[in-house]
Scaffold this active site. Structure first.
Site, mmCIF file in Angstrom:
data_model
loop_
_atom_site.group_PDB
_atom_site.id
_atom_site.type_symbol
_atom_site.label_atom_id
_atom_site.label_comp_id
_atom_site.label_asym_id
_atom_site.label_seq_id
_atom_site.Cartn_x
_atom_site.Cartn_y
_atom_site.Cartn_z
ATOM 1 N N ASP A 232 38.001 -3.664 -28.231
ATOM 2 C CA ASP A 232 37.887 -5.210 -28.801
ATOM 3 C C ASP A 232 36.463 -5.102 -29.047
ATOM 4 O OD1 ASP A 232 39.471 -8.150 -29.067
ATOM 5 O OD2 ASP A 232 37.225 -8.485 -28.164
ATOM 6 N N ASN A 240 30.793 -13.147 -37.560
ATOM 7 C CA ASN A 240 31.203 -13.803 -38.613
ATOM 8 C C ASN A 240 30.400 -15.118 -38.720
ATOM 9 O OD1 ASN A 240 33.128 -12.284 -39.885
ATOM 10 N ND2 ASN A 240 34.779 -12.516 -38.287
ATOM 11 N N HIS A 245 31.351 -13.650 -43.272
ATOM 12 C CA HIS A 245 32.523 -12.835 -43.147
ATOM 13 C C HIS A 245 32.485 -11.490 -43.957
ATOM 14 C CE1 HIS A 245 35.613 -15.276 -40.984
ATOM 15 N NE2 HIS A 245 34.858 -16.285 -41.849
ATOM 16 N N ASP A 249 33.234 -8.031 -42.225
ATOM 17 C CA ASP A 249 34.164 -7.095 -42.839
ATOM 18 C C ASP A 249 33.462 -5.645 -42.873
ATOM 19 O OD1 ASP A 249 36.082 -9.204 -43.239
ATOM 20 O OD2 ASP A 249 35.733 -9.318 -45.271
ATOM 21 N N GLU A 275 39.523 -8.118 -34.696
ATOM 22 C CA GLU A 275 38.559 -7.227 -34.196
ATOM 23 C C GLU A 275 39.207 -6.372 -33.064
ATOM 24 O OE1 GLU A 275 37.723 -11.066 -31.906
ATOM 25 O OE2 GLU A 275 38.459 -10.518 -33.807
#
Length: 379
Positions: A232, A240, A245, A249, A275
Site C-alpha cells: 500500500d 493526488n 490525479h 497516475d 493504491e
C-alpha cells in the site's frame, strides 16, 4: 438442388460476414473508461465540498472534461454501428441530458467557489449525474453484450450450414477463416480488458483470486511454500490532492514497472485497489519473500519522482505472509497479509512486516529448489 443450396449458403455467408466484421472492442473500451470517471468525479467533488479552492475546482474541470470526452467517443462509436445505434436510440435523450448536466455542474462549481451556500445544490446535481451515467452506460453494456451474443449465434448457424456442402466447403472455409480469427481476437481483447487494470496493465483482483486458487492447489499437491505480499502506497491521497490525479497516475505506473522488474515470470502481480497492490509468489519461502519485499520497498523509495520540476518521494508499506504447504485458503493468507500491512502502517510506514500461519515447525524451513531460482533472481 445443389445450385439452389449453394446460392442460399452463399447469401448466408455474405450476411454473416457483415455482422462478424463488427468490432465492438473500441466501443467497449470507451464505455469502460466513461464508467470509470464516476468515482473520479465523486472524489473531486468531495475534495471541493470539503475545501472549495481553485486546485479542487481544477480537478473537477479535468474530470468533467474526461467525462464529456468519453461520452463523445461513445456516441461516435454508436454511429459506427448502425444496428446497435438503432437498438439504443432511446438512450439519446439520456446522453443529451448527461451532456447538459456536466456543463451545468461545472458552472455551479465555479459559482460555489464564491458562494458556499450553493454546495448542497452542487452535491444534488452530482447525484443526478451519477444516476444518469449508471442507467445509460448499464443499458449500453447490455445492448453490446446482446449484439455479441448474436455474433456467436450466427457463427454456430454458419458452421451447421457449411457442413452440408462438400463442394463449396473449402471456399466457405476461406471466407470464414478471417472472420473467425478476427472474432477470436476481439474476444481475447475483451477478456484481457476484464482481467487487467487499464491504468497500470497489471492483473486485477478477479484474475488474482483465480490464479491464487490454482497456485494453492499446486503448492498443496507438491508440498511447496507460497507467499503473498500486500503493498500500500503511503500517503498517496496527499499526492493526488497536492499534485493532481495525472501525477498520481504516473506514480502508480512507475510503481507497477518496479513490481514487474523485481518479480519473476512465475509470480502474479495485481493492482487490487486505488493504491494497493498484491504479489503472489509460488514456491517462495518466508525469508525469500521478506527479502523481495525489502527490495521492492527500497526500489520504490529510490524511484525518482517529480511534478513541475518539484521532486518528491513515494514510500510503500508491505505485509507478508507464507503458507509452507498450500494448506491455507487465499482468504486466510490475504487476511494475514492485511494484518501485517496494518501493522507496518501502525509502526510508522515505509517498512515490511510479516505475520504467518501457526505451524508446529518454523515457517522459514529452507527449500533448495526455490533457493536456486531465487539466487538467480537476486543475482
Amino acid at each position: 438442388m445443389a445450385i439452389g443450396t449453394s446460392l442460399l449458403v452463399g447469401y448466408y455467408v455474405y450476411t454473416a460476414r457483415q455482422q462478424l466484421g463488427t468490432d465492438y472492442t473500441a466501443l467497449v473500451g470507451d464505455i469502460v473508461r466513461a464508467q470509470q470517471t464516476t468515482p473520479q468525479l465523486d472524489h473531486a467533488l468531495e475534495s471541493f465540498i470539503d475545501e472549495p479552492i481553485l486546485l479542487h475546482l481544477g480537478q473537477i474541470h479535468h474530470t468533467l472534461w474526461l467525462s464529456e470526452k468519453y461520452l463523445d467517443h461513445v456516441r461516435h462509436g454508436l454511429n459506427q454501428h448502425p444496428q446497435l445505434h438503432r437498438d439504443t436510440a432511446y438512450l439519446e435523450e439520456d446522453f443529451a441530458l448527461l451532456s447538459k448536466q456536466l456543463l451545468e455542474l461545472e458552472e455551479r462549481a465555479k459559482a460555489a467557489l464564491v458562494d458556499r451556500s450553493l454546495l448542497p445544490e452542487l452535491q444534488r446535481l452530482s447525484m443526478d449525474i451519477e444516476a444518469t451515467m449508471a442507467w445509460a452506460y448499464s443499458e449500453l453494456n447490455t445492448a453490446v453484450h446482446s449484439a455479441a451474443g448474436r455474433q456467436r449465434l450466427i457463427m454456430q448457424r454458419l458452421s451447421w450450414a457449411v457442413t452440408g456442402l462438400v463442394v463449396t466447403v473449402m471456399l466457405i472455409a476461406l471466407a470464414l477463416l478471417a472472420a473467425v480469427l478476427r472474432l477470436q481476437s476481439q474476444r481475447n481483447t475483451l477478456k484481457m480488458l476484464m482481467l487487467t487494470d487499464e491504468l497500470t496493465g497489471l492483473y486485477n483482483r478477479r484474475h488474482l483470486v483465480d490464479a491464487a486458487s490454482r497456485e494453492l492447489n499446486d503448492a498443496k499437491r507438491h508440498q511447496q511454500p507460497l507467499s503473498l505480499l500486500l503493498l500500500d502506497l503511503d500517503y498517496f491521497k496527499h499526492v493526488n490532492d497536492t499534485y493532481g490525479h495525472p501525477c498520481g497516475d504516473d506514480v502508480l505506473r512507475k510503481v507497477s514497472q518496479q513490481l514487474r522488474r523485481i518479480s519473476r515470470a512465475t509470480d502474479i502481480v495485481a493492482r487490487i485497489g486505488g493504491e494497493e497492490f498484491c504479489l503472489l509468489m509460488p514456491n517462495t519461502t518466508v525469508n525469500d519473500a521478506e527479502s523481495v519485499a525489502e527490495r521492492i520497498r527500497h526500489a520504490i523509495a529510490l524511484e525518482p519522482l517529480s511534478h513541475l520540476n518539484t521532486p518528491f518521494q513515494q514510500t510503500v508499506s508491505i505485509g507478508v505472509t507464507t503458507s509452507i504447504d498450500g494448506m491455507h485458503s487465499f482468504e486466510q493468507l490475504y487476511s494475514l497479509a492485511d494484518q501485517a500491512l496494518y501493522q507496518a502502517k501502525a509502526l510508522g510506514r515505509d517498512r515490511v512486516e510479516s505475520i504467518h500461519p501457526s505451524y508446529p515447525f518454523p515457517a522459514s524451513q529452507p527449500n533448495d529448489t526455490h533457493q536456486q531460482s531465487f539466487n538467480t533472481l537476486t543475482g
